[in-house]
Write a protein that holds these residues in place. Sequence first.
Motif, PDB file in Angstrom:
ATOM      1  N   THR A  56     -10.241 -15.569  13.394  1.00  0.00           N
ATOM      2  CA  THR A  56      -9.949 -14.136  13.349  1.00  0.00           C
ATOM      3  C   THR A  56     -10.709 -13.514  12.188  1.00  0.00           C
ATOM      4  O   THR A  56     -10.464 -13.854  11.039  1.00  0.00           O
ATOM      5  CB  THR A  56      -8.435 -13.923  13.167  1.00  0.00           C
ATOM      6  N   VAL A  57     -11.647 -12.636  12.523  1.00  0.00           N
ATOM      7  CA  VAL A  57     -12.495 -12.068  11.473  1.00  0.00           C
ATOM      8  C   VAL A  57     -12.535 -10.552  11.586  1.00  0.00           C
ATOM      9  O   VAL A  57     -12.555 -10.005  12.688  1.00  0.00           O
ATOM     10  CB  VAL A  57     -13.926 -12.639  11.539  1.00  0.00           C
ATOM     11  N   PRO A  58     -12.540  -9.847  10.458  1.00  0.00           N
ATOM     12  CA  PRO A  58     -12.551  -8.385  10.490  1.00  0.00           C
ATOM     13  C   PRO A  58     -13.770  -7.835  11.225  1.00  0.00           C
ATOM     14  O   PRO A  58     -14.807  -8.496  11.293  1.00  0.00           O
ATOM     15  CB  PRO A  58     -12.616  -7.993   9.010  1.00  0.00           C
ATOM     16  N   VAL A  59     -13.598  -6.624  11.735  1.00  0.00           N
ATOM     17  CA  VAL A  59     -14.697  -5.977  12.449  1.00  0.00           C
ATOM     18  C   VAL A  59     -15.917  -5.897  11.518  1.00  0.00           C
ATOM     19  O   VAL A  59     -15.791  -5.498  10.362  1.00  0.00           O
ATOM     20  CB  VAL A  59     -14.275  -4.566  12.909  1.00  0.00           C
TER      21      VAL A  59
ATOM     22  N   LYS B 266      -8.495  -8.652  18.773  1.00  0.00           N
ATOM     23  CA  LYS B 266      -7.633  -9.694  18.186  1.00  0.00           C
ATOM     24  C   LYS B 266      -6.636  -9.095  17.184  1.00  0.00           C
ATOM     25  O   LYS B 266      -5.443  -9.382  17.201  1.00  0.00           O
ATOM     26  CB  LYS B 266      -8.516 -10.755  17.513  1.00  0.00           C
ATOM     27  N   TYR B 267      -7.139  -8.231  16.307  1.00  0.00           N
ATOM     28  CA  TYR B 267      -6.247  -7.621  15.306  1.00  0.00           C
ATOM     29  C   TYR B 267      -5.238  -6.694  15.957  1.00  0.00           C
ATOM     30  O   TYR B 267      -4.063  -6.655  15.580  1.00  0.00           O
ATOM     31  CB  TYR B 267      -7.065  -6.855  14.257  1.00  0.00           C
ATOM     32  N   ALA B 268      -5.722  -5.923  16.943  1.00  0.00           N
ATOM     33  CA  ALA B 268      -4.823  -4.968  17.600  1.00  0.00           C
ATOM     34  C   ALA B 268      -3.706  -5.724  18.330  1.00  0.00           C
ATOM     35  O   ALA B 268      -2.543  -5.298  18.314  1.00  0.00           O
ATOM     36  CB  ALA B 268      -5.598  -4.090  18.570  1.00  0.00           C
TER      37      ALA B 268
ATOM     38  N   ALA C 246       3.453  -7.657  16.104  1.00  0.00           N
ATOM     39  CA  ALA C 246       4.205  -7.578  14.842  1.00  0.00           C
ATOM     40  C   ALA C 246       4.978  -6.263  14.780  1.00  0.00           C
ATOM     41  O   ALA C 246       6.113  -6.204  14.294  1.00  0.00           O
ATOM     42  CB  ALA C 246       3.254  -7.702  13.660  1.00  0.00           C
ATOM     43  N   THR C 247       4.364  -5.204  15.313  1.00  0.00           N
ATOM     44  CA  THR C 247       5.025  -3.894  15.319  1.00  0.00           C
ATOM     45  C   THR C 247       6.272  -3.940  16.201  1.00  0.00           C
ATOM     46  O   THR C 247       7.322  -3.390  15.859  1.00  0.00           O
ATOM     47  CB  THR C 247       4.044  -2.812  15.838  1.00  0.00           C
TER      48      THR C 247
ATOM     49  N   LYS D 258      -0.824 -12.441   7.897  1.00  0.00           N
ATOM     50  CA  LYS D 258      -2.210 -12.360   7.406  1.00  0.00           C
ATOM     51  C   LYS D 258      -2.994 -11.283   8.173  1.00  0.00           C
ATOM     52  O   LYS D 258      -3.678 -10.456   7.567  1.00  0.00           O
ATOM     53  CB  LYS D 258      -2.842 -13.752   7.585  1.00  0.00           C
ATOM     54  N   ASP D 259      -2.884 -11.289   9.489  1.00  0.00           N
ATOM     55  CA  ASP D 259      -3.701 -10.374  10.290  1.00  0.00           C
ATOM     56  C   ASP D 259      -3.245  -8.926  10.156  1.00  0.00           C
ATOM     57  O   ASP D 259      -4.065  -8.006  10.148  1.00  0.00           O
ATOM     58  CB  ASP D 259      -3.696 -10.802  11.766  1.00  0.00           C
TER      59      ASP D 259
END
Length: 430
Positions: A123-126, A204-206, A212-213, A263-264
């Motif tokens: 998992t890596v930031p945009v 992935k982040y969304a 989590a939301t 983390k994400d």
Amino acid sequence: MRLSIIGAGYVGLVSGAAFAEFGHDVIIMDIDRERIAKLQRGIVPIHEPGLDRLLDKNSDRISYTSNMEEAVREADIHFICVWTPPLEDGSADLSAVRAVARELGKQFVKLKVKTPIIVTKSTVPVGTGVAIQRLVRQSYKGDFSVVSNPEFLRESQAVADMLRPDRIVVGSNDPDAAKTIAGVYHDVNAPIIMTDLATAEMIKYAANAFLATKISFINEVANICEIVGADVERVAEGIGHDPRIGKAFLKAGMGYGGSCFPKDVRALHQFSNASGYDFKLLKSVIEVNEQQRQMIVDKVNKHLKILNGKNILVLGLAFKAHTDDVRESGALDIIERLQIQGANITAFDPLALLNAKKKLNDLVILVGNAHEGAVGADAIIVATEWPDFKELDWERIQSVMRKPLIIDGRNLLDPSEMRKLKFIYEGVGR
Ligand code: UDX
């Protein structure tokens, strides 16, 4: 196809095993020689149901190495599966990803490879895919492509998630490379979302932030349920039947833990900020998650008043059931908060004792079963939703406790049954 997996961790091993099952030749590389030596001897260094069987079944198509040159020589497509742990400010630490990218570039030059493809599964930031491109290009001037193919694996169900995914995301700025990577999954019956690099990274982040939301949302509903006398379990059932909402991830409790969500969510919040956008909702999601853990401690305080010298048994140390993973586990966080107030902690977990021992201080007494830990306890906190805990001889446990108090942080037990057994029972939102 000939695939290399860089990083023999959780994601790398599960992906590698599944790719071999799909019929590809897989070489799994890790700089940790001891880990590779174990894998070569058939010892799987992580606990994941079904993984050892899948690796074993496909052992003809899987090899292991700690040598990057060998990995590059034996494969045309390289999956980066190294870890991206959080830094102090919440952002993802990409040093391992960068190191792999640089090393791949050097090996591409040395081995004169033609049109390799690099795929990020970590998992890596945009923007990381483009950064990888730049790093590789520092040494390798030939043609190559970068693709993002994020994983959506749940611990304890990762093998099934990988073999039978509900979708496959493939993002690249090079459509041909994207098509090649989609082809890795040729036999898998799942929708494939073909998109650009940045979008795939964002998906992935969304996904994780949305889940989590959902958890923080239902936890807030639980908190208001407690005040107004409603039952969050029934509320979740009542809203979950609406397909627009869905039943999953509506279990109120102690907040989310594990190696991904905390983390994400923090990383998405951090890189939104860094991009000049204040993602207000995520800030609340994080705050609610923190608060949820403190609320368990507050419930103990409400009943025991002063915790100094009180004996508390914590049932469950893993961040969720069916895993030995204690990373960002709510149980560990709560133990720390209770210890600050002087409580004596005893703890039991069916699988995670060993991992927890490495993270807990010596004052925590780890026991081999729940009954042993309950003797003389002033309270029991159910911190992981292990189904085994439901089957405990609660009558016997009640008889050996000093005060029959149960704080059920996972809404695992039946409140009326517990009260029948003369327990003081408190769940979350009911
Ligand atoms: C998660 C994602 O599900 C997966 O797609 C991603 O690739 C990695 O992160 P995992 O960390 O294995 O997987 O755990 P998951 O089962 O999703 O649970 C995460 C946390 O949320 C756990 O602490 C769990 O107890 C908690 N949770 C989950 C709730 O509190 N309530 C729920 O309803 C669901």
